[in-house]
Design a protein around this motif. Sequence first.
Motif: not given
Length: 202
Positions: A112-130
């Motif tokens: 997560l910190e060092q990957r140079p070509n990482l453009q987007m973080f899709i953080h999935l969250i359970d809608a029932r427990h936001p």
Amino acid sequence: MRIVDASFMQSAQSISDSPGPDVAEIAFLGRSNVGKSSLLNTLTNRKGLAKSSSTPGKTQLINYFNIKFKTDEENGMPPDLFARFVDLPGFGYAKVSKSLKAEWNKNLTNYLEQRPNLQMFIHLIDARHPELEIDKNVDEFLEKIKRGDQLIVHAFTKTDKLKQNDLAKLKREYPEGIFISNLKKRGISDLQNKITGYLFGN
């Protein structure tokens, strides 16, 4: 623009045995049992592409998928565009030894910190427990490490399990969020458009 092909590329334990950083990557991360594999399969329209497990926290590798997009627009863009989806180990429930968990967390953090070509973080969250503390901690971490060329997206899963008024409240609280139901195929095109818009422009 739409996804027209998706294939498993490889698994890796860390950055050192990951594929070369030659293509933009979109990382999918979330608590174990949040529905990550189901979302990847629905998003790519490839049943069984990402393997889901009945044992939360079982996936301990970084899994890479080649994704091919196609555009029908005649605006100078190439007809085929490529990116990589990255399925990261779920957090929160893993029943593994402390030493393995420490190494696992280190490899995940390094990616997560060092990957140079990482453009987007899709953080999935359970809608029932936001509002779970673990998701808040992940958000704080992502905000801390995010580069200027990266985007964090909050995607709320399992929205079909919410009452309509609870879903409306969640949408008010997270106006930039994407609200997904794999069961009802809801929010899938919104997420795909978010990804393609950020990577390739509208």
